[in-house]
Design a protein around this motif. Structure first.
Motif, PDB file in Angstrom:
ATOM      1  N   VAL A 172       0.930  -1.177  -0.088  1.00  0.00           N
ATOM      2  CA  VAL A 172       0.015  -0.041   0.037  1.00  0.00           C
ATOM      3  C   VAL A 172       0.825   1.171  -0.005  1.00  0.00           C
ATOM      4  O   VAL A 172       1.918   1.151   0.639  1.00  0.00           O
ATOM      5  CB  VAL A 172      -0.903   0.088   1.067  1.00  0.00           C
ATOM      6  N   LEU A 173       0.459   2.315  -0.887  1.00  0.00           N
ATOM      7  CA  LEU A 173       0.919   3.630  -0.768  1.00  0.00           C
ATOM      8  C   LEU A 173       0.025   4.521   0.169  1.00  0.00           C
ATOM      9  O   LEU A 173      -1.124   4.794  -0.675  1.00  0.00           O
ATOM     10  CB  LEU A 173       1.448   4.074  -2.187  1.00  0.00           C
ATOM     11  N   VAL A 174       0.238   5.095   1.087  1.00  0.00           N
ATOM     12  CA  VAL A 174      -0.710   6.126   1.693  1.00  0.00           C
ATOM     13  C   VAL A 174      -0.414   7.387   1.507  1.00  0.00           C
ATOM     14  O   VAL A 174       0.846   7.974   1.932  1.00  0.00           O
ATOM     15  CB  VAL A 174      -0.576   5.735   3.331  1.00  0.00           C
ATOM     16  N   GLU A 175      -1.322   8.237   0.942  1.00  0.00           N
ATOM     17  CA  GLU A 175      -0.913   9.578   0.750  1.00  0.00           C
ATOM     18  C   GLU A 175      -0.975  10.478   2.038  1.00  0.00           C
ATOM     19  O   GLU A 175      -1.189   9.853   3.099  1.00  0.00           O
ATOM     20  CB  GLU A 175      -2.487  10.063  -0.189  1.00  0.00           C
ATOM     21  N   LYS A 176      -0.458  11.401   1.632  1.00  0.00           N
ATOM     22  CA  LYS A 176      -0.053  12.438   2.783  1.00  0.00           C
ATOM     23  C   LYS A 176      -1.487  13.036   3.322  1.00  0.00           C
ATOM     24  O   LYS A 176      -2.242  13.174   2.501  1.00  0.00           O
ATOM     25  CB  LYS A 176       1.000  13.428   2.433  1.00  0.00           C
ATOM     26  N   PRO A 177      -1.389  13.316   4.477  1.00  0.00           N
ATOM     27  CA  PRO A 177      -0.628  12.819   5.596  1.00  0.00           C
ATOM     28  C   PRO A 177      -0.969  11.341   5.968  1.00  0.00           C
ATOM     29  O   PRO A 177      -1.884  10.829   5.618  1.00  0.00           O
ATOM     30  CB  PRO A 177      -1.155  13.698   6.853  1.00  0.00           C
ATOM     31  N   PHE A 178       0.106  10.621   6.269  1.00  0.00           N
ATOM     32  CA  PHE A 178       0.171   9.257   6.443  1.00  0.00           C
ATOM     33  C   PHE A 178      -0.832   8.843   7.357  1.00  0.00           C
ATOM     34  O   PHE A 178      -1.610   7.817   7.259  1.00  0.00           O
ATOM     35  CB  PHE A 178       1.616   9.094   6.944  1.00  0.00           C
ATOM     36  N   ALA A 179      -1.138   9.704   8.493  1.00  0.00           N
ATOM     37  CA  ALA A 179      -2.140   9.456   9.479  1.00  0.00           C
ATOM     38  C   ALA A 179      -2.353  10.730  10.153  1.00  0.00           C
ATOM     39  O   ALA A 179      -1.411  11.768   9.998  1.00  0.00           O
ATOM     40  CB  ALA A 179      -1.764   8.556  10.331  1.00  0.00           C
ATOM     41  N   LEU A 180      -3.511  10.941  10.938  1.00  0.00           N
ATOM     42  CA  LEU A 180      -3.500  12.330  11.510  1.00  0.00           C
ATOM     43  C   LEU A 180      -3.141  12.438  12.910  1.00  0.00           C
ATOM     44  O   LEU A 180      -3.293  13.516  13.842  1.00  0.00           O
ATOM     45  CB  LEU A 180      -5.121  12.660  11.395  1.00  0.00           C
ATOM     46  N   ASN A 181      -2.473  11.129  13.292  1.00  0.00           N
ATOM     47  CA  ASN A 181      -1.769  11.223  14.548  1.00  0.00           C
ATOM     48  C   ASN A 181      -0.759  10.271  14.731  1.00  0.00           C
ATOM     49  O   ASN A 181      -0.784   9.216  13.884  1.00  0.00           O
ATOM     50  CB  ASN A 181      -2.927  11.255  16.023  1.00  0.00           C
ATOM     51  N   ALA A 182       0.115  10.443  15.615  1.00  0.00           N
ATOM     52  CA  ALA A 182       1.210   9.639  15.751  1.00  0.00           C
ATOM     53  C   ALA A 182       1.072   7.992  15.888  1.00  0.00           C
ATOM     54  O   ALA A 182       1.456   7.051  15.412  1.00  0.00           O
ATOM     55  CB  ALA A 182       2.448  10.006  16.646  1.00  0.00           C
TER      56      ALA A 182
END
Length: 334
Positions: free
Chosen positions: A90-100
């Motif tokens: 999988v390639l996850v677009e930015k932002p990778f997630a919204l929290n660490a």
């Protein structure tokens, strides 16, 4: 080698570019597109009649070898984990997630399942950024003192993320890519002028253990459209202007020299004015380069340039910057 069957989750404002680019890759096949919006699905079905178009992620997963997640930012982590659990790269677009926490969960799931997970840090595939990183890493610029970037325009006003989370992943990922280290301290100031609690303009400062200082100005409420980065080194200085159609990189052979022998401190510093060099930068679309690399990484032929761990590092910086925003600019450690 068999062409990789790629699916895209989310074909909206930016996802449609992924759909278009995948469809044009020699090494991949656009096998499926998933979107919850019926109008988007109708558009995609007309444009790409050979692809499965669906609102069901499970249906997409059954038809593809690898997946690009370009859905709304708040869904990136959950969709990515669903893809990973299906055993698909999988390639996850930015932002990778919204929290660490969510970012780390995606990275850990990928490592546990043994599938490639890439962060959608587009600019690390830009040939001008590649050249700039080479100059930094080989010492051509000398010791890097500081860098600053500008990412502004009068553009799309988002409701699900502020300017920091919309624009910040680009400039933070480039800074970390160039320097090869995460910041030890970040501070951010911003204001919400158009919508309550969604900052339209943000000023971010990052301090690194090496002594480098980095500053980023981000806004979608600005009369200019600017996409540039300046890197100041002891030997040379470089300006990357992505708005320039051809001369994207300018290298300035100028700086301040300190002679080995001098009589007073005032005599110890001398301004050096040298030539300006404009290197030839290949006319490569960064998104096409990124997705070609993703296909090869999914097939085990290349090591991810922007890995899940890189995605986590950038999210940690953005999360710390968000805490700083909430505290009126007080410094925070990522």
């Amino acid at each position: 080698m068999t062409r990789l069957k790629v699916g895209v989750v989310g074909a909206g404002a930016w996802g449609r570019n992924h759909v278009r680019t995948v469809a044009g890759l020699a090494e991949a096949e656009l096998a499926a597109v998933c979107d919850t919006d019926a109008k988007v699905r109708d558009r995609v079905a007309r444009q790409y009649p050979g692809a499965l178009v669906t609102a069901d992620i499970a249906a997409l997963l059954g038809a593809v070898d690898a997946v690009i997640v370009a859905s709304p930012a708040a869904t990136h982590a959950s969709v990515a984990r669903q893809v990973i659990e299906a055993g698909k790269p999988v390639l996850v677009e930015k932002p990778f997630a919204l929290n660490a926490r969510d970012a780390e969960a995606v990275a850990q799931a990928g490592a546990k399942r043994g599938v490639p997970v890439l962060a959608g840090h587009l600019l690390v595939y830009h040939p001008a950024v590649e050249k700039l990183r080479e100059m930094v890493q080989t010492g051509e610029l000398g010791r890097v003192f500081y860098l600053y970037s500008l990412r502004v325009n009068l553009g799309q006003v988002r409701k699900d993320e502020n300017a920091l989370w919309s624009f910040g992943p680009h400039d933070v990922s480039v800074a970390l890519y160039l320097l090869g280290e995460p910041p030890v301290r970040v501070a951010a100031h911003g204001k919400s002028y158009l919508q309550p609690a969604i900052e339209d303009v943000v000023f971010l400062t990052m301090e690194f253990a090496s002594g480098v200082l980095a500053h980023v100005q981000m806004s979608w409420l600005d009369p200019h459209k600017g996409r540039n980065l300046t890197v100041v080194g002891a030997k040379k200085m470089v300006v990357f202007d992505d708005m320039e159609p051809r001369e994207k990189l300018r290298i300035y052979d100028k700086g301040v020299d300190r002679p080995p022998e001098y009589g007073s401190f005032g005599e110890s510093l001398a301004i050096r004015e040298g030539d300006i060099f404009i290197p030839r930068i290949p006319a490569v679309e960064p998104l096409a380069a990124e997705l070609t690399h993703f296909v090869r990484a999914a097939q085990g032929r290349e090591t991810p340039r922007a890995s899940a761990e890189d995605g986590v590092r950038v999210v940690r910086v953005l999360e710390a910057a968000s805490r700083s925003l909430a505290r009126g600019g007080a410094p925070e450690a990522p």
